[in-house]
Design a protein around this motif. Structure first.
Motif, PDB file in Angstrom:
ATOM      1  N   GLY A  93      39.731 -49.392  12.513  1.00 32.90           N
ATOM      2  CA  GLY A  93      40.358 -50.146  11.425  1.00 32.90           C
ATOM      3  C   GLY A  93      40.093 -49.564  10.057  1.00 32.90           C
ATOM      4  N   ARG A  94      39.651 -48.316  10.015  1.00 37.76           N
ATOM      5  CA  ARG A  94      39.347 -47.683   8.755  1.00 37.76           C
ATOM      6  C   ARG A  94      40.566 -46.902   8.289  1.00 37.76           C
ATOM      7  NH1 ARG A  94      35.943 -43.644   6.535  1.00 37.76           N
ATOM      8  NH2 ARG A  94      34.628 -44.670   5.011  1.00 37.76           N
ATOM      9  N   THR A  95      40.890 -47.000   7.003  1.00 40.86           N
ATOM     10  CA  THR A  95      41.969 -46.166   6.476  1.00 40.86           C
ATOM     11  C   THR A  95      41.343 -44.998   5.732  1.00 40.86           C
ATOM     12  OG1 THR A  95      42.033 -47.749   4.675  1.00 40.86           O
ATOM     13  CG2 THR A  95      43.821 -47.838   6.253  1.00 40.86           C
ATOM     14  N   LYS A  96      42.175 -44.056   5.351  1.00 42.07           N
ATOM     15  CA  LYS A  96      41.689 -42.863   4.677  1.00 42.07           C
ATOM     16  C   LYS A  96      42.174 -42.842   3.237  1.00 42.07           C
ATOM     17  CE  LYS A  96      39.569 -40.585   7.947  1.00 42.07           C
ATOM     18  NZ  LYS A  96      38.140 -40.484   7.825  1.00 42.07           N
ATOM     19  N   MET A  97      41.265 -42.476   2.341  1.00 40.61           N
ATOM     20  CA  MET A  97      41.663 -42.310   0.953  1.00 40.61           C
ATOM     21  C   MET A  97      42.482 -41.026   0.817  1.00 40.61           C
ATOM     22  SD  MET A  97      39.073 -42.019  -2.200  1.00 40.61           S
ATOM     23  CE  MET A  97      39.610 -41.844  -3.879  1.00 40.61           C
TER      24      MET A  97
END
Lengths: 284, 275
Positions: free
Chosen positions: B233-237
């Motif tokens: 559930g992590r997005t990327k900058m």
């Protein structure tokens, strides 16, 4: 915003077999009620339980007895954990040990990344938060090359980017020089004033507390005094018993009062003291 | 000396190399390293030198800054060179002193070995100097992505690497500080034989480890406080997408590799003529 009832926490010392050898009560039946948008200070000397209390607000620790609500969410509920941590951000004492990124902007983006914020929105938030703490021009720098105060402001920006309603600052200035200290405290004050974020500042520097809306003084896990800075600092004798210093202006006013100079109670700032002394002099 | 290690130290600049996708740089570095072991004869090394020189030039990182990383391997380099120089048998003896002798083959291998080692360090330094450790680990995470199906904790490994890289300079500084503190208390890190020197390291290593554990503890807490809960559930900058320049870079790199292999073949074919 933050409400505690009968909050108690023990640190347990375990012997080699893992049995509880002794229990130390770090926080002892604390009741708190912090309203949104306020600047709150929690004072106390080392080992008074103030940091332990702070870690409860971010749900790093959960109470052994009693309950703590952050924005109506009970910190004991596991499924609310990430909501609570997003809602109540935390800045720690050591600036080096809380910066994860190797470039300032990447570090600020770490929180939103964890929350699953879409990429465009992360960039927007990073820019806004760095701007809010006045560190926008350092966005491409390595955190290792910043001063302590700048690092702490980056850490605050990292919390801001998660859009919290409340920020807990756990002795953010303990490792900083006077200039860094001032910049961090001013940043916290500005965020409180302009963005309406509830600030809970934990410290043992009295000068940082003068501007707060409400002060709690802790000793041996209990809240022993609370009130406005003026109310708290007018009790110079009690504060001394708790091994806390009062601001210099307050101390000087207190000593003068003892010698018979007729000054009012609860002088906090140098300017106030000067004004009062001038008024006395003009009366003579 | 420990301050000289540039590995893992990002040098900020605006260059094409800096802007390349980290995956391209990782693959390029791998290919470059392999190509160094494929290389044969002066021609091969000439091509490698031109390639490396061009990349360094394009990266806009000062050459002096780049060679700092070499200081750390001086000892290794010396040992390699000396062993190769004196221990390899050849056709002609160029120089003799007692049992020591240098042969033509020994000299050739020693020089090539040294060049190979230096290029190895320079090549990987270009990558670490032009890529932020975060980009690097992002690239690695994405390159190794398929391994996730085999239950390899790719995200966790990448996160650990990026944190390790971030703490290298901090721990170096700390080592320096502890060293000075212990010297001020009469510790001696300089004299004595190897065993005594190793023993003298104990008062340096114990406080260093204690402080490293304390830092790790603090950092873990800070990460949790900022809602870190693994890769799910992590997005990327900075999500990775190949651009046109990345594709072009791949073409150049593979072209270089093919050239190196071609050179190797032709030199083994004309081996007698070359050397």
């Amino acid at each position: 915003m933050v409400r505690a009832e009968g909050l108690t926490f023990y640190y347990e010392r375990l012997d080699e077999e893992g049995n509880v050898e002794s229990k130390k009560r770090a926080v002892d039946h604390v009741d708190l009620h912090i309203r949104p948008g306020k600047f709150i200070a929690i004072l106390g000397h080392n080992g008074s339980g103030k940091s332990t209390l702070a870690k409860h607000i971010n749900a790093i620790l959960t109470p052994a007895e009693g309950t703590l609500w952050v924005d109506g969410m009970d910190t004991k509920e596991e499924e609310k954990l990430w909501d609570i941590r997003q809602d109540a951000g935390m800045v720690f004492q050591n600036p080096d040990n809380q910066i994860i990124g190797t470039v300032v902007e990447e570090d600020v983006g770490f929180g939103p990344e964890n929350l699953g914020v879409p990429t465009d929105e992360i960039w927007k938030r990073v820019e806004e938060s760095l701007d809010a703490v006045g560190m926008l021009k350092y966005r491409h720098h390595s955190p290792n090359k910043l001063s302590g105060g700048q690092k702490q402001r980056v850490a605050i920006a990292g919390v801001m980017a998660m859009h919290p309603r409340c920020i807990v600052l756990d002795e953010p200035t303990a490792m900083l020089d006077p200039n860094g200290r001032k910049s961090v405290i001013q940043t916290a004050q500005r965020l409180n004033r302009e963005e309406g974020i509830t600030i809970i500042l934990i410290t043992h520097y009295m000068e940082e507390v003068v501007e707060a809306d409400h002060v709690f003084v802790m000793d041996e896990g209990r809240v022993v005094m609370e009130g406005s800075p003026r109310q708290v600092f007018s009790q110079v004798e009690e504060l001394k018993k708790l091994r806390l210093d009062v601001p210099q202006a307050t101390l000087l006013a207190f000593e003068l009062q003892k010698r018979g100079v007729r000054l009012p109670d609860g002088i906090l700032r140098n300017e106030e003291l000067v004004d009062e002394l001038c008024r006395l002099k003009s009366k003579m | 000396m420990i301050r000289d290690i540039t590995l893992g130290q990002y040098y900020p600049a605006k260059s094409v190399i800096h802007r390349l996708d980290p995956r391209v740089k990782l693959v390029t570095t791998m290919i470059f390293i392999v190509s160094l072991f494929v290389a044969k004869g002066i021609m091969g090394y000439l091509v490698a030198t031109l390639f490396l020189g061009a990349v360094i030039r394009m990266s806009k990182v000062p050459f002096g800054y780049m060679t700092k990383g070499l200081r750390a391997i001086v000892m290794l380099l010396m040992i390699t060179v000396i062993f190769n120089l004196f221990l390899i048998d050849g056709d002609f003896v160029l120089w003799r002193f007692g049992f020591l002798r240098i042969t033509d083959k020994g000299l050739k291998t020693a020089v090539f070995m040294a060049v190979r080692l230096i290029y190895l360090i320079l090549g990987s330094s270009v990558m670490t100097l032009t890529t932020t450790p975060n980009d690097l680990t992002d690239g690695l995470e994405k390159l190794l992505g398929p391994l996730k199906r085999l239950h390899v904790p790719v995200h966790e490994i990448a996160m650990m690497m990026s944190i390790a890289l971030r703490f290298i300079p901090i721990l170096l500084e700390e080592t320096d500080k502890i060293m000075k503190a212990q010297i001020a208390r009469g510790a001696d890190f300089e004299t004595g034989n190897l065993i005594q020197k190793a023993k003298a390291m104990v008062p340096l290593l114990v406080p260093l480890f204690i402080s490293a554990f304390r830092r790790a503890n603090d950092l873990a807490m800070a990460m949790e406080a900022r809602c870190y809960h693994g890769g799910n559930g992590r997005t990327k900058m900075k999500p990775l997408h190949y651009q046109r320049r990345d594709r072009a870079a791949y073409a150049v790199v593979w072209g270089y590799f093919v050239l190196m292999i071609a050179v190797k073949w032709s030199t083994s074919y004309y081996a007698v003529m070359w050397l």
